[in-house]
Design a protein around this motif. Structure first.
Motif, PDB file in Angstrom:
ATOM      1  N   VAL A  10       0.855  -1.193   0.000  1.00  0.00           N
ATOM      2  CA  VAL A  10       0.000   0.000   0.000  1.00  0.00           C
ATOM      3  C   VAL A  10       0.890   1.242   0.000  1.00  0.00           C
ATOM      4  CG1 VAL A  10      -1.764   1.310   1.238  1.00  0.00           C
ATOM      5  CG2 VAL A  10      -1.871  -1.200   1.177  1.00  0.00           C
ATOM      6  N   MET A  11       0.653   2.111  -0.963  1.00  0.00           N
ATOM      7  CA  MET A  11       1.466   3.311  -1.099  1.00  0.00           C
ATOM      8  C   MET A  11       1.135   4.334  -0.008  1.00  0.00           C
ATOM      9  SD  MET A  11       3.288   2.380  -3.581  1.00  0.00           S
ATOM     10  CE  MET A  11       4.222   3.928  -3.645  1.00  0.00           C
ATOM     11  N   GLY A  12       2.174   5.092   0.399  1.00  0.00           N
ATOM     12  CA  GLY A  12       1.986   6.085   1.437  1.00  0.00           C
ATOM     13  C   GLY A  12       2.239   7.513   0.994  1.00  0.00           C
ATOM     14  N   ARG A  13       2.872   7.674  -0.162  1.00  0.00           N
ATOM     15  CA  ARG A  13       3.194   9.020  -0.638  1.00  0.00           C
ATOM     16  C   ARG A  13       2.930   9.126  -2.125  1.00  0.00           C
ATOM     17  NH1 ARG A  13       9.238  10.141   0.537  1.00  0.00           N
ATOM     18  NH2 ARG A  13       8.705  11.910  -0.793  1.00  0.00           N
ATOM     19  N   THR A  14       2.585  10.314  -2.580  1.00  0.00           N
ATOM     20  CA  THR A  14       2.488  10.580  -4.012  1.00  0.00           C
ATOM     21  C   THR A  14       3.895  10.589  -4.590  1.00  0.00           C
ATOM     22  OG1 THR A  14       0.474  11.877  -3.733  1.00  0.00           O
ATOM     23  CG2 THR A  14       1.723  12.218  -5.765  1.00  0.00           C
ATOM     24  N   CYS A  15       4.099   9.855  -5.685  1.00  0.00           N
ATOM     25  CA  CYS A  15       5.449   9.738  -6.223  1.00  0.00           C
ATOM     26  C   CYS A  15       5.396   9.402  -7.704  1.00  0.00           C
ATOM     27  CB  CYS A  15       6.248   8.674  -5.471  1.00  0.00           C
ATOM     28  SG  CYS A  15       5.485   7.039  -5.461  1.00  0.00           S
ATOM     29  N   ARG A  16       6.506   9.631  -8.362  1.00  0.00           N
ATOM     30  CA  ARG A  16       6.654   9.358  -9.796  1.00  0.00           C
ATOM     31  C   ARG A  16       8.110   9.037 -10.033  1.00  0.00           C
ATOM     32  NH1 ARG A  16       5.757   8.215 -14.687  1.00  0.00           N
ATOM     33  NH2 ARG A  16       4.672   9.547 -16.182  1.00  0.00           N
ATOM     34  N   ASN A  17       8.378   8.075 -10.943  1.00  0.00           N
ATOM     35  CA  ASN A  17       9.743   7.712 -11.335  1.00  0.00           C
ATOM     36  C   ASN A  17      10.613   7.399 -10.121  1.00  0.00           C
ATOM     37  OD1 ASN A  17       9.157  10.332 -13.558  1.00  0.00           O
ATOM     38  ND2 ASN A  17       9.339   8.234 -14.258  1.00  0.00           N
ATOM     39  N   ILE A  18      10.116   6.473  -9.305  1.00  0.00           N
ATOM     40  CA  ILE A  18      10.796   6.094  -8.062  1.00  0.00           C
ATOM     41  C   ILE A  18      11.862   5.037  -8.340  1.00  0.00           C
ATOM     42  CG2 ILE A  18      10.445   4.853  -5.884  1.00  0.00           C
ATOM     43  CD1 ILE A  18       9.753   7.770  -5.741  1.00  0.00           C
ATOM     44  N   ASP A  19      13.028   5.227  -7.784  1.00  0.00           N
ATOM     45  CA  ASP A  19      14.079   4.213  -7.839  1.00  0.00           C
ATOM     46  C   ASP A  19      13.730   3.083  -6.871  1.00  0.00           C
ATOM     47  OD1 ASP A  19      16.893   3.130  -6.701  1.00  0.00           O
ATOM     48  OD2 ASP A  19      17.170   3.890  -8.741  1.00  0.00           O
ATOM     49  N   GLU A  20      14.134   1.874  -7.214  1.00  0.00           N
ATOM     50  CA  GLU A  20      13.850   0.726  -6.338  1.00  0.00           C
ATOM     51  C   GLU A  20      14.408   0.942  -4.936  1.00  0.00           C
ATOM     52  OE1 GLU A  20      14.723  -3.156  -7.937  1.00  0.00           O
ATOM     53  OE2 GLU A  20      14.360  -2.448  -9.986  1.00  0.00           O
ATOM     54  N   ASN A  21      15.533   1.629  -4.816  1.00  0.00           N
ATOM     55  CA  ASN A  21      16.147   1.847  -3.508  1.00  0.00           C
ATOM     56  C   ASN A  21      15.335   2.781  -2.618  1.00  0.00           C
ATOM     57  OD1 ASN A  21      18.421   0.219  -4.076  1.00  0.00           O
ATOM     58  ND2 ASN A  21      19.425   1.911  -5.146  1.00  0.00           N
ATOM     59  N   ASP A  22      14.372   3.497  -3.207  1.00  0.00           N
ATOM     60  CA  ASP A  22      13.531   4.414  -2.434  1.00  0.00           C
ATOM     61  C   ASP A  22      12.189   3.796  -2.064  1.00  0.00           C
ATOM     62  OD1 ASP A  22      15.446   6.450  -2.563  1.00  0.00           O
ATOM     63  OD2 ASP A  22      14.733   7.084  -4.539  1.00  0.00           O
TER      64      ASP A  22
END
Length: 273
Positions: free
Chosen positions: A132-144
């Motif tokens: 379940v996602m907790g933040r709005t995000c785009r183009n996320i690296d796997e490490n993040d």
């Protein structure tokens, strides 16, 4: 592990292994579990020990779904090589993703209602780990991954297998009957980054293990799934990824289905028609 949940009447809760307290008793400015998701993702969610009252044991509570409204509902097919082989399917080179409508959701104790036999005579149930996602995000690296994910749920996903077998283009319909997604009652929020690789996922029917595998054997691990889809679209708090099943089991009215995700939780539901 912390837990975010809601009572059957919709009251938001914060919990741990000892029990649950009202979310507002720890986070007075939060009115819902959805509002708590960003704090779950960034590690600033308060502790049950900070509440003025003693926690209530989970056994003394009746739970609804952990979110009043989830966001996008993604599923990942054929994400264990062994399961793909069982279905005589070729191993996908990219995540085999699909979406489900919000009307598939039912409460954490079900029931799972099978469609009329005139529409489907063979439905399967699949245990899965959900992210379940907790933040709005785009183009996320796997490490993040740990910085944008609020937590994890066990889920039971369903497929009208005979519908799908008639034509692979019928996947959306085969996955979209009402009650075809049962989320666990409590969103597990790790207090430190969680090593998912060693955890197991089990599909059980009537107490018998029908399929079991470890997350380490996923073709596309959860971090890669989130990163891949964040390159396609913006992800938002409450979006859910069902990350694939180790194996499906045919279900009939009167059966009892359980998804067990090690260290995350269990969800169980009866089957009716």
């Amino acid at each position: 592990m912390k837990y975010l949940a809601r009572t059957a009447t919709g009251n938001p809760l914060l919990g741990n292994e000892d029990g649950y307290v009202p979310l507002r008793s720890v986070e007075p400015d939060l009115d819902s579990v959805h509002e708590a998701l960003p704090r779950a993702a960034d590690g600033t969610l308060g502790d049950v020990a900070d509440a003025p009252a003693e926690p209530v044991p989970a056994a003394d509570l009746t739970f609804g779904a952990p979110l009043a409204d989830f966001g996008k509902l993604w599923g990942i097919g054929l994400n264990y090589a062994e399961h793909a082989g069982d279905l005589d399917e070729q191993r996908p080179e990219e995540p085999a993703s699909f979406m489900k409508p919000s009307t598939v959701l039912t409460g954490p104790s079900g029931p799972i209602r099978l469609p009329p036999t005139s529409q489907s005579e063979r439905v399967t149930a699949e245990a899965e780990l959900a992210v379940v996602m907790g933040r709005t995000c785009r183009n996320i690296d796997e490490n993040d991954f740990d910085d944008v994910v609020a937590g994890f749920l066990p889920v039971i996903d369903m497929t009208a297998e005979d519908v799908l077998q008639r034509n692979p283009r019928f996947l959306t319909r085969a996955k979209s009957y009402d009650t075809f997604l049962v989320p666990g009652a409590a969103l597990a929020v790790p207090e430190e980054p969680l090593d998912l690789t060693s955890l197991s996922v089990k599909t059980e029917v009537n107490g018998d293990i029908k399929a079991e595998n470890e997350i380490r054997n996923m073709l596309f691990p959860p971090a890669e799934i989130v990163s891949f889809h964040s390159d396609v679209m913006s992800l938002e708090p409450g979006d859910l990824f069902s990350t694939g099943t180790p194996g499906a089991a045919h279900i009939e009215p009167g059966d009892d289905v359980r998804a067990v995700v090690e260290d995350i939780g269990t969800v169980e539901a009866p089957v009716t028609r």
